[in-house]
Each structure stands twice: as structure tokens, then as C-alpha cells.
Design an enzyme around this catalytic site. Structure first.
Site, PDB file in Angstrom:
ATOM      1  N   ASP A  30       1.258  -1.477  -0.361  1.00  0.00           N
ATOM      2  CA  ASP A  30      -0.018   0.506   0.101  1.00  0.00           C
ATOM      3  C   ASP A  30       0.783   1.110  -0.037  1.00  0.00           C
ATOM      4  O   ASP A  30       1.984   0.859   1.040  1.00  0.00           O
ATOM      5  CB  ASP A  30      -1.633   0.270   1.291  1.00  0.00           C
ATOM      6  N   PHE A 147     -16.203 -10.781  -3.466  1.00  0.00           N
ATOM      7  CA  PHE A 147     -18.187 -10.243  -3.046  1.00  0.00           C
ATOM      8  C   PHE A 147     -18.043 -10.644  -1.659  1.00  0.00           C
ATOM      9  O   PHE A 147     -18.816 -10.845  -0.272  1.00  0.00           O
ATOM     10  CB  PHE A 147     -19.231 -11.128  -3.168  1.00  0.00           C
ATOM     11  N   LEU A 148     -16.827 -10.549  -0.920  1.00  0.00           N
ATOM     12  CA  LEU A 148     -16.652 -10.374   0.626  1.00  0.00           C
ATOM     13  C   LEU A 148     -17.566  -9.024   1.475  1.00  0.00           C
ATOM     14  O   LEU A 148     -18.383  -7.757   0.711  1.00  0.00           O
ATOM     15  CB  LEU A 148     -16.225  -9.887   0.747  1.00  0.00           C
ATOM     16  N   LEU A 250     -34.378  -7.578   3.451  1.00  0.00           N
ATOM     17  CA  LEU A 250     -35.734  -7.323   3.722  1.00  0.00           C
ATOM     18  C   LEU A 250     -35.958  -6.496   4.906  1.00  0.00           C
ATOM     19  O   LEU A 250     -36.755  -6.158   5.222  1.00  0.00           O
ATOM     20  CB  LEU A 250     -36.630  -8.326   2.953  1.00  0.00           C
ATOM     21  N   CYS A 260     -20.114   0.321  -0.079  1.00  0.00           N
ATOM     22  CA  CYS A 260     -19.957  -0.270  -2.119  1.00  0.00           C
ATOM     23  C   CYS A 260     -20.428   0.090  -2.629  1.00  0.00           C
ATOM     24  O   CYS A 260     -21.635   0.413  -3.879  1.00  0.00           O
ATOM     25  CB  CYS A 260     -19.510  -1.779  -1.666  1.00  0.00           C
TER      26      CYS A 260
END
Ligand code: UGA
Length: 433
Positions: A30, A147-148, A250, A260
Site C-alpha cells: 500500500d 463479494f465479501l 428485506l 460499496c
């Protein structure tokens, strides 16, 4: 295998650590020296359940290192790109500066047979463009969307629902190399789908768009429930029993936030417009609007319950993170609501089990309590905006002794209304009169 992970945020730091924990030699890179220093010292720079322990244990194996030095990437054969793609400052599209910089930074260390693997969420078309940039080095590029979920990052990285590889060459060596990286997960039977670049890029944004739509759908229902005296929680339970619909995602309330869902639906709609197909995704603009309207609705409920104005009124805000088990306040409905009520002249005091420091960095002018009890002391209204377990478990009898007025507004519909009412509280949810 020797891997590098470029970008050590919520995604990259967990990916680097998880990959080293299963036996790979990993360098996490990084440009932020402070972040790298903390990670190298075994200190997580953010709150993520289970990550501290995994980081410390994995550092002890000697397989995981962290660096700000681009030349340290040279030893790796597979390079994961896990940098952020935030919303552009001048519009709704994705800002690809960090992805582009990561690829440019890699070029000097790439050689024949290396593999560059994109994990960042990008607009469709990006992978092919980057593959063309990488090609002259002899390295291959694949797209492997992530997809975490924050709060479950470790679990989702080690045991994902599915693994997707986007590639220009499904028969080529890139697929076999990624299969080796993910051998453990694949042996456990986790589904793996090999697609072209566009499909892999779209899988990610389509998944987030679907989740955002599901949340805005139930929030739209909550508006109608409020107008008709119906109960949106019961409605969600009832429709959720239909397996085609499903009960998850829901939960009506103040809506989705985070780093995200909000920026991904905006970037996706913008990309569709660029492609001349804006109409196909116009509904995502509506999904965004419904979501933002929930924040106004909550502020209106607080004001209404306090007799029409919040000015000068003491309000306890429980929650700052965009969701529980996270310290992330990016686009957080909770922090936004605290800020708005403060802006309307309310005497707001906020508490969150983990997100106070992140909130303070961006909103230093707000007042923060050290404990939930301190926030509740003397409150004329108590507003729950992040459904931490600690808030769900609040005892209405004990809380009643702390507050000035027994008024609870449940912005996440996460409390047992009957229990609070039985303890003499006036309870309001969203779509839950
Ligand atoms: C989301 C996706 O769920 C991940 O699969 C994806 O990898 C990630 O984005 C990403 O793109 O990196 P995350 O942002 O961690 O993950 O959070 P979610 O669990 O999806 O929650 C998003 C927001 O929706 C939160 O503010 C949450 O409070 C809200 N939400 C969720 C609701 O308002 N109602 C619900 O029923 C569920």
C-alpha cells in the site's frame, strides 16, 4: 505460491492475510506507510471481526509481509489488485485513478508468466483495457471480483459463496494458476465460474445492484405501510417465506450505505448511460432516491415526535457505522442522520461501539459519548440507526431511568416494539406504526 496484494484496505488486507493463512507467501502493498506499519506490527487498521487474530497468527508464520516498496512486488508471480474505486468527485462514475496507478506501478516488475488479478469493482470494459496495457510485459490479466461483506470479511474470503474468473482465454494458463491459488476453497466444493471479462465485471455490480434494489423495494413498502397503517416487518416476514423472494435483505429502515452499494449503483447507471443504454438501468436512480429518502423520513419522524422541531432538543443517536460489526462510516445513514439533526439545531450526542474514531475524523464537530448510557442520559429522544447487538439488547426498563423522555425511534426496525411499549416508551419505527 508467491502472491502480492496491492491495496490494503478492508478488501486487500483481509485477502492478503487470508491467502497467507492458507499457505501462500504474500506481500501486502500500500502507498499508505502508516497503514502498512500498523499491519506489519500485527495491528488491524480497521475493525473487522476475527481479523486481528488471523493477522497476528499469520504474521507469526513468516509467510505474510507488508511493504510500501514497489520493488518488493517483484518476487510474486500473482498480483492481486485490491485498491478502491470510489465515486468520482465530479460525478457518479467510478474513479479509476487508484486501479490505473496500481497497474502502472506493477509494469516494471511484471514478466512472462506472471498473472495480474483484478479484484476491485470496476466499470464494465476496464479489464480488457488493463489487459492490453499489461500484455507487452508477457503477463496475463484475469478479473476475479470480490463479494465479501464487511463484518464477515474473513469468513467470506476463506469460504466465499462462489469464485468468478473473468478471462480472455478460458483454456489458458491463467485459469490453472488461479485454481492453484484457490485450491483449498475449490477442494471444499465452492462453485467456480469462468467467464469473459465483461461478464465477470458485470457479475459484481449486478449483485450489488440487486441487493440495493431489494433494500429499496422494502423501504418503498415501508412508505406505503406508514401511509396505510400496515406493518412492513410483518409484510417482509410474510413475503420472505416465498423462497423465490427470500427474507434476507428485506429489512426496512434508514437504508443502505457503506463504501460499496451506493457508489456501485451510481457507477453502474452511469456506465449504462455511457454505453447508450441508460434506460436499462434508470431504475437504479430510483433505488438510490428511495434509499436517500429514508434518511429524510427518519429526520421527519424525530421532528414530528418532538412536536415539530428538533432545535435545542437533546437527542441520543445509537449507531454511527453504516452497519453493525464495522467501524466504517463511509456514506453511513447513521452518521448522516446525526449530522442533519445537529444541523437542525438539535443537541445531538452519538454513540457507537466501534465507529466513533472514524466518525470523529470526518465529523469532528459532532458530540460523541463514551458509552451508550452516557448518550442516553437526559435524552428527549433516543434514535437507533445501526442495529448493533448491544442496542438490540438494551433493557427498556434500565434505559428509562437514564433518559428525560421515553421516546424511542427505531431507524432499523430492530427492536421489540412490544417490550419497549410495555416499559412505558413511545415507540416509532419506519413503516411500523
Ligand atoms: C456489500 C455486498 O453485500 C457484498 O457482497 C460486496 O462484496 C460488498 O458490498 C462490496 O461491493 O465490496 P457491504 O457493503 O459490506 O457489502 O454491506 P451489506 O451487508 O451489503 O450492507 C449494505 C448496507 O445495506 C448497510 O448499510 C446495511 O445496513 C444495509 N441493509 C442491508 C439494509 O438497510 N437492509 C437490509 O435488509 C440489509
Amino acid at each position: 505460491m508467491r502472491l502480492s496484494v496491492i491495496g490494503c484496505g478492508y478488501l486487500g488486507a483481509v485477502h492478503a492475510t487470508a491467502m497467507a493463512s492458507i499457505g501462500h507467501e504474500v506481500v501486502g502493498f500500500d502507498v499508505d506507510a502508516d497503514k502498512i506499519g500498523r499491519l506489519a506490527a500485527g495491528e488491524a487498521p480497521f475493525f473487522e471481526p476475527g481479523f486481528d487474530e488471523l493477522l497476528r497468527d499469520t504474521l507469526a508464520t513468516g509467510r505474510l509481509t507488508f511493504s510500501t516498496e514497489p520493488s518488493d512486488l517483484a518476487a510474486a508471480q500473482v498480483h492481486f489488485i485490491a485498491v478502491g474505486t470510489p465515486q468520482r468527485e465530479d460525478g457518479d462514475g467510478a474513479d479509476l485513478r487508484f486501479v490505473d496507478a496500481a497497474v502502472q506501478g506493477l509494469l516494471p516488475v511484471l514478466s512472462e508468466g506472471d498473472v495480474v488479478v483484478g479484484k476491485s469493482t470496476v466499470p464494465v470494459g476496464t479489464a480488457q483495457r488493463l489487459a492490453d496495457i499489461v500484455a507487452p510485459t508477457g503477463a496475463l490479466l484475469l478479473w476475479n471480483p470480490e463479494f465479501l461483506r464487511e463484518g464477515f470479511a474473513v469468513q467470506d474470503t476463506l469460504e466465499p459463496d462462489r469464485i468468478v474468473y473473468g478471462t480472455a482465454d478460458p483454456e489458458g494458463p491463467g485459469v490453472a494458476i488461479l485454481d492453484e491459488v484457490y485450491a483449498k476453497a475449490l477442494a471444499a466444493g465452492i462453485p467456480r465460474l469462468v467467464t469473459d471479462f465483461s461478464t465477470s465485471e458485470l457479475v459484481k455490480v449486478a449483485a450489488n445492484a440487486f441487493l440495493a434494489t431489494k433494500i429499496s423495494f422494502i423501504n418503498a413498502m415501508s412508505e406505503i405501510a406508514d401511509a396505510t397503517g400496515a406493518d412492513v416487518t410483518q409484510l417482509a416476514d410474510a413475503i420472505g417465506h416465498d423462497v423465490r423472494i427470500g427474507r434476507r435483505f428485506l429489512n426496512a429502515g434508514v437504508g443502505f450505505g457503506g463504501g460499496c452499494l451506493p457508489k456501485d449503483i451510481r457507477a453502474f447507471a452511469t456506465r449504462a448511460e455511457e454505453l447508450g443504454h441508460g434506460r436499462a438501468l434508470r431504475f437504479l436512480r430510483e433505488v438510490d432516491e428511495i434509499n436517500l429518502r429514508q434518511r429524510n423520513r427518519l429526520v421527519d419522524v424525530v421532528s414530528e415526535e418532538l412536536g415539530g422541531s428538533v432545535a435545542g432538543r437533546r437527542i441520543a443517536i445509537l449507531g454511527l457505522a453504516f452497519k453493525p460489526n464495522s467501524d466504517d462510516t463511509r456514506d453511513s445513514p447513521a452518521l448522516d442522520i446525526a449530522t442533519r439533526l445537529h444541523g437542525l439545531g438539535a443537541d445531538v450526542i452519538s454513540y457507537d461501539p466501534e465507529a466513533i474514531e472514524t466518525a470523529r475524523r470526518v465529523r469532528p464537530h459532532l458530540t460523541y459519548a463514551r458509552t451508550a448510557d452516557e448518550a442516553l442520559a437526559g435524552a428527549e429522544a433516543t434514535v437507533v440507526v445501526t442495529e448493533w447487538e448491544q442496542f438490540r439488547q438494551l433493557d427498556p426498563e434500565t434505559a428509562a431511568d437514564l433518559v428525560a423522555d421515553r421516546l424511542i425511534i427505531d431507524g432499523r426496525n430492530c427492536l421489540d416494539a412490544g417490550r419497549w411499549r410495555a416499559a412505558g416508551w413511545s415507540y416509532r419505527g419506519l413503516g411500523r406504526r
